[in-house]
Scaffold this active site. Structure first.
Site, PDB file in Angstrom:
ATOM      1  N   HIS A 221       3.592   2.660   2.246  1.00  0.00           N
ATOM      2  CA  HIS A 221       3.217   2.223   4.043  1.00  0.00           C
ATOM      3  C   HIS A 221       2.943   0.849   4.615  1.00  0.00           C
ATOM      4  O   HIS A 221       2.797   0.999   5.960  1.00  0.00           O
ATOM      5  CB  HIS A 221       1.572   3.685   3.556  1.00  0.00           C
ATOM      6  CG  HIS A 221       1.074   3.279   4.973  1.00  0.00           C
ATOM      7  ND1 HIS A 221       1.851   3.792   6.334  1.00  0.00           N
ATOM      8  CD2 HIS A 221       0.056   3.784   5.363  1.00  0.00           C
ATOM      9  CE1 HIS A 221       0.984   4.122   7.215  1.00  0.00           C
ATOM     10  NE2 HIS A 221       0.201   3.717   7.007  1.00  0.00           N
TER      11      HIS A 221
ATOM     12  N   ARG B 200      -5.566  -2.406   1.757  1.00  0.00           N
ATOM     13  CA  ARG B 200      -6.205  -2.112   3.016  1.00  0.00           C
ATOM     14  C   ARG B 200      -6.944  -0.970   3.736  1.00  0.00           C
ATOM     15  O   ARG B 200      -6.710   0.679   3.064  1.00  0.00           O
ATOM     16  CB  ARG B 200      -4.813  -2.097   4.461  1.00  0.00           C
ATOM     17  CG  ARG B 200      -4.969  -2.506   5.467  1.00  0.00           C
ATOM     18  CD  ARG B 200      -4.324  -2.452   6.883  1.00  0.00           C
ATOM     19  NE  ARG B 200      -2.811  -1.041   6.522  1.00  0.00           N
ATOM     20  CZ  ARG B 200      -3.284   0.196   6.952  1.00  0.00           C
ATOM     21  NH1 ARG B 200      -4.361   0.727   7.305  1.00  0.00           N
ATOM     22  NH2 ARG B 200      -2.511   0.952   6.822  1.00  0.00           N
TER      23      ARG B 200
ATOM     24  N   HIS C 231       0.350   4.455   0.813  1.00  0.00           N
ATOM     25  CA  HIS C 231       0.134   6.058   1.504  1.00  0.00           C
ATOM     26  C   HIS C 231      -0.502   7.148   0.376  1.00  0.00           C
ATOM     27  O   HIS C 231       0.643   7.418  -0.007  1.00  0.00           O
ATOM     28  CB  HIS C 231       0.293   6.285   2.571  1.00  0.00           C
ATOM     29  CG  HIS C 231      -0.693   6.980   3.834  1.00  0.00           C
ATOM     30  ND1 HIS C 231      -0.991   8.093   3.388  1.00  0.00           N
ATOM     31  CD2 HIS C 231      -1.798   6.328   4.470  1.00  0.00           C
ATOM     32  CE1 HIS C 231      -1.931   8.536   3.933  1.00  0.00           C
ATOM     33  NE2 HIS C 231      -2.017   7.232   5.170  1.00  0.00           N
TER      34      HIS C 231
ATOM     35  N   GLN D 101       0.930  -0.934  -0.065  1.00  0.00           N
ATOM     36  CA  GLN D 101      -0.110  -0.214  -0.034  1.00  0.00           C
ATOM     37  C   GLN D 101       0.901   0.951  -0.047  1.00  0.00           C
ATOM     38  O   GLN D 101       2.018   0.928   0.486  1.00  0.00           O
ATOM     39  CB  GLN D 101      -0.720  -0.028   1.213  1.00  0.00           C
ATOM     40  CG  GLN D 101      -1.843   0.890   1.543  1.00  0.00           C
ATOM     41  CD  GLN D 101      -2.825   1.063   2.340  1.00  0.00           C
ATOM     42  OE1 GLN D 101      -2.500   1.742   3.324  1.00  0.00           O
ATOM     43  NE2 GLN D 101      -4.142   0.775   1.690  1.00  0.00           N
TER      44      GLN D 101
END
Length: 596
Positions: free
Chosen positions: A367, A401, A249, A247
């Protein structure tokens, strides 16, 4: 950096042997909560290991909040809708059973933390407050200002101390003791004294974080989230899964890296709570560009959507001077920002920026790793007695997520794994003779052999090169040619890693040499998984395969081959329960514009 085979004839150095029923590797929220559960269930010889000082773990950097369907503001929220949002955000690559385990646990876990003294932000009625987070249908993210992870870990550490749970700080685990079928403990060293350590354990719980720091722009400290947990488990015979899903961010700090005051903050997280409290994104032309990419959910769309939108704006020349976009909260009163986002407000104030008066610059940053170690419903790997929880495990988050679910997963699976281990463990066990001779002695000999060596390559230079390589070849946008080039480049780094300049066991270069070995494994898994997944789904975006392939709604698993190298295979994902499927069919979705 695994030199066990080459070191098989070396004299093993002296070491301290420690016998425990359960060894918990990692002292963040997942490790702390597992240790608490084990102790409360009567396991009286649990030992928690941390690479840093007590209470100093990456959990403290999780700021925005922790999810649980309490319904403080939105009573129509439910466990099933929380699960549905998680599956939607994960593009249905999640393990539905693990998702429901987390969502069902969380209301009780939040109340438990409250009872243990966590300093949650409160409503006027004194209830645990909850805020909006990206891609969530309702306000279900409980928080403590913008220091939720720090407050949560403080609470867990205080609880663990009240139970007198043994803890050993500044210890680094370098190898698990395994014959591929079962785990018998671990080998490591005391980072302060240089003493080598052998832990004989009835069970090992890996709560060692993720692997986002294999990228050059990331939200972790450089000595954390280097893939320790995944690499240790893989080396022990466990399976890695979905490692290609990293991921990015949307909002890491974009700074002038030539300015010594700002440079250390490059890539550091600007919490999603800023957008949850109404923060708006603008490009350098002053356009609120999310109106073009996501007119309904705007800045609070899924993290992969917002991150790609920002990357696109920058790529097309509408970025800021420091290679980002603007995040603006100046339409909010200073008192509101200081109350709801005290750490963010204070950080930027210290750097001379008043968030109530001017925007801050942000850009995507690595992230979180959604993938990790493949585990069963209790958090156990395919190696008997070896468990993986928190960001080290795979299965809950799928392809992307949901913000606020990382802290939730730590405490939920800390309880689930702790309960399972407590049912099964019966003392420290015994390290088989063949494991001692075939693993302990050569590994310790190998560790001793690399200390105080004069090699041709600086380990920190190789670490920087590896991080640059991952960002270039397995970043937000990927394609086959780049991924293959990345694997070739990684192989070259691996070859040079065999000839590095390393100090003594207590030196930073020795620690970094161990990190480099872990990072090479994690990086290869990311690159190979990304190469195998010839589609775009969630955080994984292939420019040469821009669409979702229904045939690839499956997990990509990586196993070690007998002669070395990673073998890939696919594994189907399960179906959600009837209640969760009903929630999915109802089509719940955040209406961002109610925040305007």
């Amino acid at each position: 950096m695994d030199r066990d085979e080459a070191a098989s004839d070396l004299q093993a150095p002296e070491y301290e042997r420690v016998d425990v029923s359960v060894l918990v590797v990692g002292a963040g929220a997942a490790g702390a909560r597992a240790a608490i559960e084990l102790t409360q269930r009567g396991v009286d010889d649990v030992l928690v290991l941390g690479k840093r000082g007590h209470g100093d773990a990456h959990t403290t950097w999780a700021r925005g909040g922790i999810n649980g369907a309490l319904g403080t503001h939105d009573p129509e929220d439910s466990l099933a809708i929380h699960a549905a949002d998680t599956l939607n955000e994960g593009h249905f690559l999640n393990d539905p059973e693990k998702v429901e385990t987390v969502t069902e646990q969380m209301p009780d876990r939040l109340r438990e933390l409250d009872e243990w003294g966590m300093a949650f932000s409160r409503t006027e009625d004194g209830e645990i407050d909850q805020r909006f987070f990206g891609a969530q249908s309702f306000r279900r993210t409980a928080f403590a200002g913008d220091h939720t992870g720090e407050s949560m870990l403080d609470t867990l550490v205080e609880k663990a101390q009240s139970l007198e749970i043994p803890y050993r700080e500044n210890v680094m685990i370098t190898k698990l003791l395994s014959d591929g079928e079962a785990c018998y403990g671990a080998v490591g060293f005391d980072m302060d004294t240089g003493e080598f350590l052998v832990f004989n354990a009835g069970a090992v719980v890996l709560a060692a974080g993720g692997h986002a720091a294999i990228y050059n722009r990331h939200t972790s400290r450089d000595d954390e989230n280097n893939g320790d947990g995944a690499a240790l488990a893989y080396d022990a015979g466990a399976t890695l899964m979905d490692m290609e899903f990293v991921q990015f961010h949307p909002t890491g700090m974009a700074v002038d890296e030539d300015d010594p005051e700002w440079e250390p903050w490059s890539g550091r997280l600007v919490t999603e709570a800023v957008r949850g409290e109404g923060g708006r994104l603008y490009n350098a032309d002053g356009e609120r560009f999310m109106e073009r990419y996501s007119p309904d959910q705007m800045e609070l769309d899924a993290r992969d959507v917002v991150a790609r939108a920002i990357a696109q704006e920058i790529a097309e020349g509408r970025g800021t001077e420091n290679g980002g976009v603007y995040l603006d909260l100046s339409h909010r009163e200073a008192e509101f920002i200081e109350t709801r986002l005290p750490r963010m407000y204070g950080r930027f104030a210290d750097l001379g920026v008043d968030m109530a008066e001017e925007p801050v610059e942000v850009a995507p940053t690595a992230h979180y790793g959604m993938g990790g170690v493949r585990v069963d419903e209790h958090g156990e790997t395919g190696v008997d007695g070896l468990f993986a929880i928190g960001e080290t495990m795979a299965g809950v988050h799928g392809a992307n997520r949901l913000g606020g679910n990382s802290l939730a997963e730590t405490v939920a699976y800390g309880v689930v794994a702790g309960e399972r281990v407590a049912e099964r463990v019966d003392g420290p066990g015994v390290i088989p003779g063949e494991v001692h001779e075939g693993t302990v002695r050569p590994h310790l000999g190998g560790l001793a052999a690399i200390a105080d060596t004069d090699g041709a390559h600086e380990v920190e230079s190789l670490l920087a090169e590896l991080r640059d390589l991952l960002w270039e070849h397995a970043g937000i946008l990927r394609d086959e040619a780049s991924l293959r080039a990345g694997l070739d480049g990684l192989g070259d780094i691996g070859r040079r890693a065999g000839d590095i300049d390393v100090g003594g066991v207590t030196s930073r270069s020795f620690e970094f040499a161990v990190d480099l070995g872990f990072m090479l494994t994690a990086a290869e898994a990311v690159l190979r998984g990304a190469l195998e997944r010839t589609e775009s789904r969630g955080a994984h975006y292939r420019t040469d395969h821009p669409d979702i392939d229904p045939e690839l709604q499956c997990s990509i698993c990586l196993d070690g081959a007998d002669i070395g190298g990673m073998l890939s295979r696919t594994e189907p994902v399960g179906a959600p329960s009837e209640a969760v499927q009903a929630a999915l069919d109802e089509g719940h979705e955040l209406d961002y514009h109610q925040l305007e």
